[in-house]
Motif scaffolding. Structure first.
Motif, mmCIF file in Angstrom:
data_model
loop_
_atom_site.group_PDB
_atom_site.id
_atom_site.type_symbol
_atom_site.label_atom_id
_atom_site.label_comp_id
_atom_site.label_asym_id
_atom_site.label_seq_id
_atom_site.Cartn_x
_atom_site.Cartn_y
_atom_site.Cartn_z
ATOM 1 N N LEU A 137 -36.748 63.704 -25.537
ATOM 2 C CA LEU A 137 -36.680 62.295 -25.167
ATOM 3 C C LEU A 137 -37.678 61.945 -24.081
ATOM 4 O O LEU A 137 -38.294 60.876 -24.108
ATOM 5 N N GLY A 138 -37.867 62.832 -23.109
ATOM 6 C CA GLY A 138 -38.805 62.546 -22.029
ATOM 7 C C GLY A 138 -40.205 62.291 -22.533
ATOM 8 O O GLY A 138 -40.917 61.408 -22.030
ATOM 9 N N GLU A 151 -30.268 56.993 -24.407
ATOM 10 C CA GLU A 151 -29.900 57.660 -23.157
ATOM 11 C C GLU A 151 -28.900 56.767 -22.439
ATOM 12 O O GLU A 151 -29.254 55.733 -21.884
ATOM 13 N N VAL A 152 -27.627 57.151 -22.454
ATOM 14 C CA VAL A 152 -26.589 56.291 -21.896
ATOM 15 C C VAL A 152 -26.525 56.395 -20.378
ATOM 16 O O VAL A 152 -26.129 55.447 -19.697
ATOM 17 N N MET A 153 -26.898 57.552 -19.839
ATOM 18 C CA MET A 153 -26.911 57.707 -18.386
ATOM 19 C C MET A 153 -27.749 58.929 -18.046
ATOM 20 O O MET A 153 -28.089 59.740 -18.914
ATOM 21 N N GLU A 159 -26.036 55.001 -14.719
ATOM 22 C CA GLU A 159 -25.683 54.555 -16.064
ATOM 23 C C GLU A 159 -26.496 53.337 -16.476
ATOM 24 O O GLU A 159 -26.976 52.578 -15.634
ATOM 25 N N LYS A 160 -26.606 53.162 -17.788
ATOM 26 C CA LYS A 160 -27.111 51.910 -18.331
ATOM 27 C C LYS A 160 -25.930 50.994 -18.647
ATOM 28 O O LYS A 160 -24.830 51.466 -18.952
ATOM 29 N N SER A 161 -26.182 49.705 -18.618
ATOM 30 C CA SER A 161 -25.126 48.756 -18.944
ATOM 31 C C SER A 161 -24.866 48.748 -20.449
ATOM 32 O O SER A 161 -25.730 49.112 -21.257
ATOM 33 N N PHE A 162 -23.679 48.307 -20.803
ATOM 34 C CA PHE A 162 -23.304 48.222 -22.214
ATOM 35 C C PHE A 162 -24.270 47.328 -22.984
ATOM 36 O O PHE A 162 -24.715 47.672 -24.082
ATOM 37 N N SER A 163 -24.617 46.184 -22.414
ATOM 38 C CA SER A 163 -25.496 45.244 -23.123
ATOM 39 C C SER A 163 -26.887 45.839 -23.345
ATOM 40 O O SER A 163 -27.490 45.659 -24.413
ATOM 41 N N THR A 164 -27.394 46.553 -22.346
ATOM 42 C CA THR A 164 -28.704 47.186 -22.511
ATOM 43 C C THR A 164 -28.686 48.199 -23.646
ATOM 44 O O THR A 164 -29.596 48.244 -24.489
ATOM 45 N N LEU A 165 -27.651 49.021 -23.700
ATOM 46 C CA LEU A 165 -27.556 50.035 -24.736
ATOM 47 C C LEU A 165 -27.410 49.415 -26.122
ATOM 48 O O LEU A 165 -28.019 49.882 -27.093
ATOM 49 N N SER A 201 -27.061 62.347 -22.929
ATOM 50 C CA SER A 201 -26.917 62.504 -21.477
ATOM 51 C C SER A 201 -26.416 63.917 -21.247
ATOM 52 O O SER A 201 -26.167 64.669 -22.197
ATOM 53 N N LEU A 202 -26.251 64.295 -19.987
ATOM 54 C CA LEU A 202 -25.690 65.604 -19.696
ATOM 55 C C LEU A 202 -24.201 65.667 -20.006
ATOM 56 O O LEU A 202 -23.650 66.738 -20.248
ATOM 57 N N SER A 203 -23.533 64.510 -19.995
ATOM 58 C CA SER A 203 -22.084 64.468 -20.235
ATOM 59 C C SER A 203 -21.716 63.085 -20.758
ATOM 60 O O SER A 203 -21.152 62.258 -20.045
ATOM 61 N N THR A 204 -22.022 62.839 -22.025
ATOM 62 C CA THR A 204 -21.892 61.503 -22.599
ATOM 63 C C THR A 204 -20.472 60.971 -22.545
ATOM 64 O O THR A 204 -20.255 59.776 -22.330
ATOM 65 N N ALA A 205 -19.483 61.837 -22.721
ATOM 66 C CA ALA A 205 -18.095 61.373 -22.693
ATOM 67 C C ALA A 205 -17.688 60.853 -21.325
ATOM 68 O O ALA A 205 -16.640 60.220 -21.187
ATOM 69 N N ASP A 206 -18.507 61.095 -20.301
ATOM 70 C CA ASP A 206 -18.219 60.574 -18.968
ATOM 71 C C ASP A 206 -18.788 59.181 -18.739
ATOM 72 O O ASP A 206 -18.544 58.580 -17.686
ATOM 73 N N TYR A 207 -19.573 58.671 -19.672
ATOM 74 C CA TYR A 207 -20.079 57.305 -19.526
ATOM 75 C C TYR A 207 -18.885 56.369 -19.393
ATOM 76 O O TYR A 207 -17.925 56.440 -20.170
#
Length: 664
Positions: free
Chosen positions: A98-99, A306-308, A329-335, A355-361
């Motif tokens: 992704l980078g 990338e959610v966060m 984090e990114k905002s819901f609307s941005t995502l 992300s490193l831990s998507t379920a933590d978004y």
């Protein structure tokens, strides 16, 4: 045909690699490519017919042709600064990063800059290139890499070092930074490995530390402003940019016992420690909405959101959890908007939440439901990376499977709760069993579990705990009446990493890791439907040497490369015997970097890099690990005093809006 339908068709058909059969003519989709003007070392012009003949003789020829949909071909003569983004691994791996996608779009969005891609050629293509005398070229313009102003390597893995040397040699660029002259490209690097770049500092002119999109444009602007100055002056100026490490401007010295005494700047104005750069607001950061769509399958072949960035779970073995702090984090609307745009511009049929831990978004459930509702009817699915071991994660996965069922993956990491407290993996056995039972009830017939062996304080009772846990998971599946039960345990070897609480710990030698592997294999034989997949102890050993190494390793890396080492991260190419020979001929004891326990007072090679995390915090976490005391997640509890926020002038940035993911 509508544009979206066309993209879906292009995505489905690209596996056919009709780039070869059509004589390269379709490359105009992503920009014209003049194959008649490919420059080689002896200035020989390579025509289309000759290149076609050669590419048809190598594996996966589309790796080397460029012209993919959404690729960017800019006017070479109008660009004031030209950078080749080099990934020291095969195309399929590099294109999944992704980078690289972010930097590709970011730099090319600037009217005065040009960025093109280059990847490590597979050995069959390298053989052709050396035989024909071709230099390494970029995919967009087919220009020789040595003609760029900057060659920027993405260092994601310590076992890519010999590939860096191979790519430089194929490009005709001197391998050692001290041998480069005026007119040679600046060779730089970024990525997680740069949090200890010391083993390869003699090969690089500069390193960019931290979030690349925060520092790269500034780096290129300063370079452009000073391009007429001598090379050494330019590097001195670049070294004053926060986040830029120019190793040639520092002197290292060692104690009689071989440990590092100090790393000292050689001139005024150069920082004594190089502080990482951090993107504070991910909503405002650049994100590629029209990434390049490859013509062949890549490792992660899907749209990526990338959610966060960052993770505060504080697992004590995890370097990324320390060096990518704080959580942003990114905002819901941005995502939601980014997902819509990326799907429209690529034709992909799956969205991965990265992300490193998507379920933590903090609003992950709402985001997954919204993406499925909006795009699921078109057959577009959502994939989640490794999940937390809780019922909430299975609820998310159940939502995902409405379109396409994916493998459920959990990472308990250790087999006993005692050892999980040591490593601060705050997952109980009850959490894990509740999660797998919910998964089997929801219709899954298998799960994948991640474990590590060789962790600090690990005993054979902890290994038995892995088997007991797998047996319980298997029993849960059988109790639910699951047919064709399939449980896979991926077992990696613990490698102590810099900037973590375990950076002082020794690493087990390959022989001991092999003994533990055999122990587990012998005892798992009675568990039908359970499969163990192990990482190679020898490659983990080499990774550990490089991870905590210093500048004295550079000559051994060079020697190993000359002996024939490359693609060291690939099982079929890794040569432990050649690496042993290189270390022996260079009078290096590898155990000095891996097998000894280190004192808190020892100066480390990577201390030159300021990740923002205080060493006092890491010492405290190391001591708490010995006592089996857990540390909470500071998003839901008080500040744990890691030092990142005050040191870097940033703070936690939770933008998920209305909902919050559970604590664990």
């Amino acid at each position: 045909m509508g544009s979206t339908a066309f993209l879906h068709l292009a995505y489905a058909q690209r596996k056919l690699c009709f780039i070869i059969r059509q004589g390269f003519e379709h490359v105009e989709i992503g920009g014209k490519l003049n194959l008649d003007n490919i420059e080689v070392r002896n200035k020989k012009q390579v025509g289309r017919e000759e290149l076609s003949r050669v590419l048809l003789s190598v594996n996966r020829p589309a790796r080397y042709t460029g012209g993919e949909y959404n690729s960017i071909v800019k006017d070479w003569d109008k660009a004031s600064v030209k950078i080749a983004l080099a990934f020291p691994d095969v195309y399929e791996v590099g294109m999944s990063h992704l980078g690289g996608r972010i930097l590709y779009g970011l730099v090319n969005s600037q009217p005065d800059y040009l960025l093109e891609r280059v990847f490590a050629p597979w050995p069959d293509m390298e053989e052709v290139m050396r035989r024909e005398g071709w230099v390494l070229y970029s995919l967009e313009s087919f220009r020789p890499v040595r003609e760029f102003d900057v060659v920027g390597f993405s260092l994601q893995y310590e076992l890519s070092f010999t590939n860096v040397l191979n790519m430089l040699e194929l490009a005709g660029i001197p391998l050692w930074s001290g041998s480069r002259r005026e007119g040679d490209p600046l060779v730089i690097a970024g990525g997680p490995v740069c949090f200890n770049p010391e083993p390869v500092t003699p090969f690089f002119d500069a390193f960019l530390i931290g979030d690349g999109e925060e520092v790269l444009l500034e780096f290129l602007a300063v370079l452009n402003q000073n391009r007429d100055r001598p090379r050494k002056e330019v590097l001195s100026i670049l070294a004053t940019i926060e986040g830029v490490y120019v190793p040639g401007l520092y002197k290292v010295s060692y104690n009689d016992d071989g440990t590092l005494r100090e790393t000292r700047p050689l001139q005024e104005g150069i920082p004594s420690r190089v502080k990482k750069r951090v993107v504070q607001n991910l909503d405002q950061a650049y994100y590629p909405l029209n990434p390049v769509v490859p013509f062949l399958d890549i490792v992660h072949d899907r749209a990526v959101l990338e959610v966060m960035r960052g993770c505060q779970r504080a697992c004590r073995f995890c370097q990324a959890g320390m060096t990518y702090r704080p959580v942003r984090e990114k905002s819901f609307s941005t995502l939601a908007n980014q997902a819509q745009a990326v799907l429209e511009n690529t034709g992909y049929e799956e969205i991965s939440l990265a992300s490193l831990s998507t379920a933590d978004y903090s609003n992950v459930e709402r985001l997954v439901e919204a993406l499925i509702k909006r795009h699921g009817a078109r057959g577009i699915g959502v994939s989640l990376p490794s999940l937390r071991a809780d019922a909430f994660s299975v609820k998310l996965a159940s939502e995902v499977q409405k379109v396409r069922k994916t493998t459920l993956t959990f990472a308990p990491e250790a087999g006993t709760e005692r050892l999980r407290r040591v490593i601060n993996k705050n997952v109980s056995e009850e959490d894990l069993m509740a999660a797998v039972e919910a998964a089997f009830t929801a219709g899954w017939n298998g799960v994948k579990l991640y474990f590590m062996i060789g962790l600090p304080t690990e005993t054979y009772e902890d290994l038995d705990g892995i088997l007991d846990l797998l047996s319980r998971v298997r029993g849960a599946g059988r109790a639910k009446g699951v047919k064709r039960l399939n449980i896979t345990a991926s077992i990696s070897n613990f490698v102590p990493k810099p900037h973590t609480p375990f950076q002082w710990e020794p690493q087990l030698k390959p022989a001991e890791l092999e003994a533990r592997r055999r122990y587990l294999l012998n005892k798992v034989k009675g568990l039908k439907g359970v499969h163990l997949d192990f990482h190679d102890p020898e490659t983990s050993y080499l990774e550990g040497i490089m991870a905590r190494g210093d500048r004295r390793l550079a000559s051994a890396i060079y020697r190993a490369y000359r002996l024939g080492c490359k693609f060291d991260g690939w099982k079929e190419f890794f040569r432990a015997d050649l690496w042993s020979q290189a270390f022996a001929e260079d009078n290096i004891d590898p155990d000095f970097y891996t097998a000894r326990r280190r004192e808190y007072t020892e100066v480390f090679p990577w201390d030159i890099i300021d990740s923002g995390v205080d060493k006092e915090y890491l010492i405290s976490e190391h001591e708490r690990s010995r006592l089996g005391i857990s540390t909470p997640d500071c998003r839901y509890d008080k500040c744990v005093g890691c030092g990142v926020c005050p040191t870097l002038g940033v703070e936690l940035d939770l933008r998920g809006e209305e909902g919050f993911a559970p604590k664990s």
